[in-house]
Design a protein around this motif. Structure first.
Motif, mmCIF file in Angstrom:
data_model
loop_
_atom_site.group_PDB
_atom_site.id
_atom_site.type_symbol
_atom_site.label_atom_id
_atom_site.label_comp_id
_atom_site.label_asym_id
_atom_site.label_seq_id
_atom_site.Cartn_x
_atom_site.Cartn_y
_atom_site.Cartn_z
ATOM 1 N N GLU A 77 45.005 4.720 9.674
ATOM 2 C CA GLU A 77 44.390 3.453 10.085
ATOM 3 C C GLU A 77 45.170 2.814 11.221
ATOM 4 N N VAL A 78 46.517 2.868 11.169
ATOM 5 C CA VAL A 78 47.334 2.351 12.271
ATOM 6 C C VAL A 78 47.041 3.124 13.548
ATOM 7 N N ARG A 79 46.904 4.429 13.414
ATOM 8 C CA ARG A 79 46.661 5.296 14.576
ATOM 9 C C ARG A 79 45.319 5.005 15.231
ATOM 10 N N ASN A 80 44.316 4.658 14.446
ATOM 11 C CA ASN A 80 42.979 4.440 14.991
ATOM 12 C C ASN A 80 42.783 3.030 15.524
ATOM 13 N N LYS A 81 43.333 2.027 14.794
ATOM 14 C CA LYS A 81 43.081 0.639 15.187
ATOM 15 C C LYS A 81 44.069 0.132 16.218
ATOM 16 N N VAL A 82 45.318 0.547 16.148
ATOM 17 C CA VAL A 82 46.401 0.131 17.042
ATOM 18 C C VAL A 82 46.556 -1.386 17.011
ATOM 19 N N ASP A 83 45.837 -2.149 17.855
ATOM 20 C CA ASP A 83 45.989 -3.610 17.884
ATOM 21 C C ASP A 83 44.665 -4.334 17.658
ATOM 22 N N MET A 84 43.667 -3.650 17.154
ATOM 23 C CA MET A 84 42.366 -4.285 16.894
ATOM 24 C C MET A 84 42.286 -4.673 15.418
ATOM 25 N N PHE A 85 43.115 -5.635 15.032
ATOM 26 C CA PHE A 85 43.184 -6.062 13.643
ATOM 27 C C PHE A 85 42.650 -7.473 13.509
ATOM 28 N N GLU A 86 42.056 -7.741 12.353
ATOM 29 C CA GLU A 86 41.677 -9.103 12.002
ATOM 30 C C GLU A 86 42.939 -9.896 11.650
ATOM 31 N N PRO A 87 42.905 -11.223 11.707
ATOM 32 C CA PRO A 87 44.092 -12.025 11.346
ATOM 33 C C PRO A 87 44.562 -11.718 9.916
ATOM 34 N N LEU A 114 49.590 -7.334 8.832
ATOM 35 C CA LEU A 114 50.693 -7.580 7.899
ATOM 36 C C LEU A 114 50.411 -6.955 6.540
ATOM 37 N N GLU A 115 49.190 -7.081 6.054
ATOM 38 C CA GLU A 115 48.825 -6.475 4.772
ATOM 39 C C GLU A 115 48.941 -4.957 4.822
ATOM 40 N N LEU A 116 48.522 -4.343 5.933
ATOM 41 C CA LEU A 116 48.615 -2.892 6.094
ATOM 42 C C LEU A 116 50.063 -2.442 6.134
ATOM 43 N N TRP A 117 50.909 -3.171 6.872
ATOM 44 C CA TRP A 117 52.328 -2.795 6.972
ATOM 45 C C TRP A 117 53.035 -2.926 5.626
ATOM 46 N N GLU A 118 52.779 -4.012 4.902
ATOM 47 C CA GLU A 118 53.436 -4.197 3.609
ATOM 48 C C GLU A 118 53.019 -3.107 2.622
ATOM 49 N N ARG A 119 51.729 -2.745 2.612
ATOM 50 C CA ARG A 119 51.283 -1.668 1.717
ATOM 51 C C ARG A 119 51.903 -0.328 2.114
ATOM 52 N N LEU A 120 51.972 -0.059 3.424
ATOM 53 C CA LEU A 120 52.550 1.195 3.907
ATOM 54 C C LEU A 120 54.024 1.295 3.579
ATOM 55 N N TYR A 121 54.786 0.254 3.920
ATOM 56 C CA TYR A 121 56.242 0.350 3.747
ATOM 57 C C TYR A 121 56.638 0.266 2.277
ATOM 58 N N GLN A 122 55.942 -0.539 1.487
ATOM 59 C CA GLN A 122 56.259 -0.591 0.058
ATOM 60 C C GLN A 122 55.952 0.737 -0.626
ATOM 61 N N SER A 123 54.880 1.414 -0.219
ATOM 62 C CA SER A 123 54.583 2.741 -0.770
ATOM 63 C C SER A 123 55.678 3.733 -0.396
ATOM 64 N N PHE A 124 56.170 3.647 0.848
ATOM 65 C CA PHE A 124 57.248 4.543 1.280
ATOM 66 C C PHE A 124 58.537 4.273 0.506
ATOM 67 N N VAL A 125 58.913 3.002 0.366
ATOM 68 C CA VAL A 125 60.145 2.661 -0.381
ATOM 69 C C VAL A 125 60.016 3.090 -1.838
ATOM 70 N N MET A 134 51.980 2.394 21.095
ATOM 71 C CA MET A 134 51.085 2.081 19.984
ATOM 72 C C MET A 134 51.865 1.412 18.857
ATOM 73 N N ARG A 135 53.061 1.936 18.580
ATOM 74 C CA ARG A 135 53.875 1.359 17.508
ATOM 75 C C ARG A 135 54.296 -0.065 17.847
ATOM 76 N N LYS A 136 54.683 -0.326 19.108
ATOM 77 C CA LYS A 136 55.101 -1.670 19.494
ATOM 78 C C LYS A 136 53.945 -2.661 19.364
ATOM 79 N N ARG A 137 52.738 -2.245 19.776
ATOM 80 C CA ARG A 137 51.603 -3.154 19.679
ATOM 81 C C ARG A 137 51.259 -3.459 18.227
#
Length: 512
Positions: free
Chosen positions: A143-153, A157-168, A231-234
């Motif tokens: 999803e990060v790869r496809n959307k890049v910076d086209m996110f709703e408000p 943040l919700e995507l990053w928290e779910r991704l990083y918490q799953s990794f940890v 892409m990661r910075k955006r």
């Protein structure tokens, strides 16, 4: 990490003073009462309520209200409690004479009590192996790869928290579970016969996780490699923007500090699945540790079964079998009984030259010419009349092997010179290839993918680099022995001296 964050992480922690203070039982009882009330959503407590709650715990004998006031003041001094004035009307003279205060836990103290409560229930490493976390991480990265910076408000943040918490969660739980298999308790348990009862479940549990790790980690690695730095910075900038827009009472770090923190988290994720430089990735180390654990479990189970078999006496069974053989008069029937009893004997592979004199398909093996092969005795006794073996002259064989290797190197050099003349080639632009050239081409691709720079240097000083195609772009490579479908890679060939000259010219132009 800036200087302020470094100093904050290295500061003295007075909030931990009550854990090892002189009157630790009194302080721990007060803090535990505050934490229990905090979980009931009661935040501000009066000294009388604290004293009554500690007294009902029944762990302190002769505890007085004056001691409770002194302990509360000490906890405020250690920054475990925060205090405010109670604006209510006094109901007794004692309340009027004393300053009326209310106390509440600080954020540090809440986390300390939560940690202590967790430590009380720790009996081992714990942990678990959850294959579904790989799917969650892969889907979030896609999803990060496809959307890049086209996110709703708030979506980034919700995507990053779910991704990083799953990794940890994946990293910590898997590390704890594998570590629990290396403890003395686990080794002792694996030596008992009770281990055989759940050996199969444990082995299947590890195998299922290892298969998920092997099959799905490549999907995660591919997504991480296709997410460029821009892409990661955006994406992380969108995450930081959502975090800043989230209303908080506490002081928030700046956007640059948040992006720096998220960058460190992304680097941890990238290093765990892809690796850093020549170092293997953490996923490869976890795969190896899981395989070693499975091998150890199987070895321990086999050793237990062998020990059980060694303790059994088969004298009665062998005596019955011997009488059965003795009572048989027909040799064919005795052979059949021996076959049922002992099965096939272990086979021995004898080396020899097959010299067939006929190509008949119906020719029996008993009609073949026998091959004579001398077998050395396995006896430990020294044989005095053994035959001496002389050192064989291998110069002719080495010379033939040398010529063969030189011919292969000459063919590869000719192919490299042809590729250097072209400069860059794509898979779909290659014509008909021989089997040897196809193997060399696949070897170059494999060597490029094994390095972080996606390139390697030949002994002749040629730089071979690999460029990945766009997703789902495939090509057909036609060879003499078949057709191969693979991604439409692009290979670039340049001599190291030409590369240096190009860089030098670029630097000179920039200075001018």
């Amino acid at each position: 990490m800036n200087h302020r964050l470094i100093m904050q992480s290295l500061r003295k922690v007075p909030e931990l003073s009550y854990v090892n203070a002189e009157n630790v039982a009194r302080y721990r009882a007060i803090m535990r009462f505050f934490y229990q009330e905090y979980q009931r959503l009661r935040y501000w407590m009066k000294p009388a309520e604290v004293y009554e709650g500690v007294r009902l715990l029944g762990v302190l004998q002769g505890y007085t209200l004056e001691q409770c006031h002194a302990d509360l003041d000490k906890l405020v001094e250690w920054k475990n409690l925060t205090v405010r004035h109670d604006g209510g009307r006094a109901t007794t003279i004692e309340e009027y004479m004393r300053k009326k205060y209310q106390y509440s836990l600080t954020p540090y103290s809440i986390e300390i009590e939560r940690l202590l409560e967790t430590l009380e229930s720790v009996t081992g490493y714990g942990g678990s192996l959850e294959p579904t976390l790989f799917d969650t991480i892969a889907e979030d990265l896609f999803e990060v790869r496809n959307k890049v910076d086209m996110f709703e408000p708030g979506e980034a943040l919700e995507l990053w928290e779910r991704l990083y918490q799953s990794f940890v969660r994946l990293h910590e739980n898997s590390a704890d579970y594998i570590a629990s298999l290396q403890t003395v308790h686990a080794e002792t348990m694996m030596m008992t016969e009770e281990f055989l009862v759940f050996k199969e479940r444990l082995r299947d549990y590890l195998q299922n996780f290892m298969q998920a790790l092997q099959h799905r980690s490549y999907k995660i690695e591919d997504s991480l490699l296709h997410i460029s730095r821009q892409m990661r910075k955006r994406f992380l900038a969108c995450v930081a923007e959502d975090a800043i827009n989230k209303p908080r009472i506490e002081e928030m770090p700046s956007k640059e500090e948040l992006i720096e923190e998220y960058e460190r988290g992304w680097e941890n994720l990238h290093r765990w699945f892809v690796g850093a430089g020549d170092e293997p990735s953490e996923s490869m180390l976890l795969d190896q540790a899981t395989k070693e654990a499975i091998a150890r479990i199987v070895h321990c189970a086999r050793r237990i079964q062998e020990r059980k078999r060694q303790g059994l006496s088969r004298r009665q069974e062998l005596d019955y079998l011997a009488k059965w053989f003795y009572s048989i008069d027909d040799m064919d029937e005795a052979h059949r009984l021996a076959a049922y009893t002992y099965g096939l004997f272990a086979t021995r592979h004898l080396q020899g030259e097959d010299r067939r004199e006929s190509d008949r398909s119906d020719m029996s093996m008993w009609e073949e010419i026998p091959t004579t092969r001398s077998i050395r005795s396995r006896s430990r006794k020294r044989i005095s009349g053994h035959k001496r073996e002389y050192v064989r002259d291998q110069r002719e064989r080495r010379q033939m092997l040398k010529q063969e290797i030189l011919a292969q190197q000459q063919e590869e050099r000719a192919l490299l010179e042809e590729m250097l003349r072209l400069g860059r080639v794509r898979i779909d632009g290659l014509g008909m290839m021989t089997a040897k050239n196809r193997l060399r081409l696949l070897q170059w691709i494999g060597r490029c993918m094994a390095t972080s720079s996606k390139s390697f240097r030949t002994p002749e000083g040629m730089i071979v680099s690999l460029k990945f195609p766009s997703p789902k772009q495939e090509a057909v490579l036609r060879c003499e022995d078949g057709v191969l479908t693979l991604p439409n890679y692009e290979l670039r060939f340049v001599m190291e001296s030409s590369l240096f000259a190009f860089k030098e010219a670029a630097v000179t132009a920039e200075n001018e």
